[in-house]
Scaffold this active site. Structure first.
Site, short mmCIF file in Angstrom:
data_model
loop_
_atom_site.label_atom_id
_atom_site.label_comp_id
_atom_site.label_asym_id
_atom_site.label_seq_id
_atom_site.Cartn_x
_atom_site.Cartn_y
_atom_site.Cartn_z
N HIS A 178 6.14 -3.53 -1.84
CA HIS A 178 5.99 -2.37 -2.70
C HIS A 178 7.35 -2.41 -3.55
CE1 HIS A 178 2.37 -0.81 -0.71
NE2 HIS A 178 3.08 -1.01 0.23
N TYR A 224 9.07 1.92 -11.80
CA TYR A 224 8.75 0.28 -11.42
C TYR A 224 9.24 -0.55 -12.11
CZ TYR A 224 4.66 2.61 -9.03
OH TYR A 224 3.89 3.28 -8.19
#
Ligand code: DHK
Length: 143
Positions: free
Chosen positions: A100, A23
């Protein structure tokens, strides 16, 4: 024009600390700042909300009806589980962009299905936090 709501679901408050290999190292504050700066280029405002609770996210989506002009949402894990969040997202009757950070299609099988995508105007995956900026720019420039 009414502000754009930027919603983040469970565990996204841990951005920067959680699995930085997946991430990245930017925090949720960095994401919101990026969204604000992007929107400001078009004279638009952002309202940001994050919750780890499905009910709180649903309540916030309901409150967007008549108040915000579009929604950028990273539903986190609720992407793959929540019929209720999907049902809520049609209530405001505004464009939705599902974001996302990671490329969910290159990850585990359970991340390949989204309950949200069929009701989204657009879906962004795998662009890192730049995906949020792309979503905001799209919403600010679409006819
Ligand atoms: C974030 C999450 O928290 C995961 O549950 C999703 C998404 C992917 C992301 O890439 O931003 O599967």
């Amino acid at each position: 024009m009414a502000p754009i709501l930027v919603l983040n679901g469970p565990n996204l408050n841990m951005l920067g600390a959680r699995q930085p290999d997946v991430y990245g190292s930017d925090t949720l504050d960095d994401v919101i700042e990026l969204c604000r700066k992007t929107a400001a280029r078009f004279g638009r405002e952002i309202i940001a909300f994050q919750s780890n609770s499905e009910g709180a996210l649903i309540d916030r989506v309901h409150a967007a009806r008549g108040a915000e002009s579009a929604i950028v949402i990273n539903p986190g894990g609720f992407t793959h589980t929540s019929v209720a969040l999907r049902d809520a997202l049609v209530v405001p009757e505004v464009p939705i962009v599902e974001v996302h950070i990671s490329n969910v299609h290159a990850r585990e099988d359970f991340r390949h299905h989204s309950y949200i995508s069929p009701i989204a105007t657009a879906v962004v995956a795998g662009m890192g936090i730049q995906g949020y900026a792309a979503a905001v720019e799209f919403l600010c420039t679409r006819p």
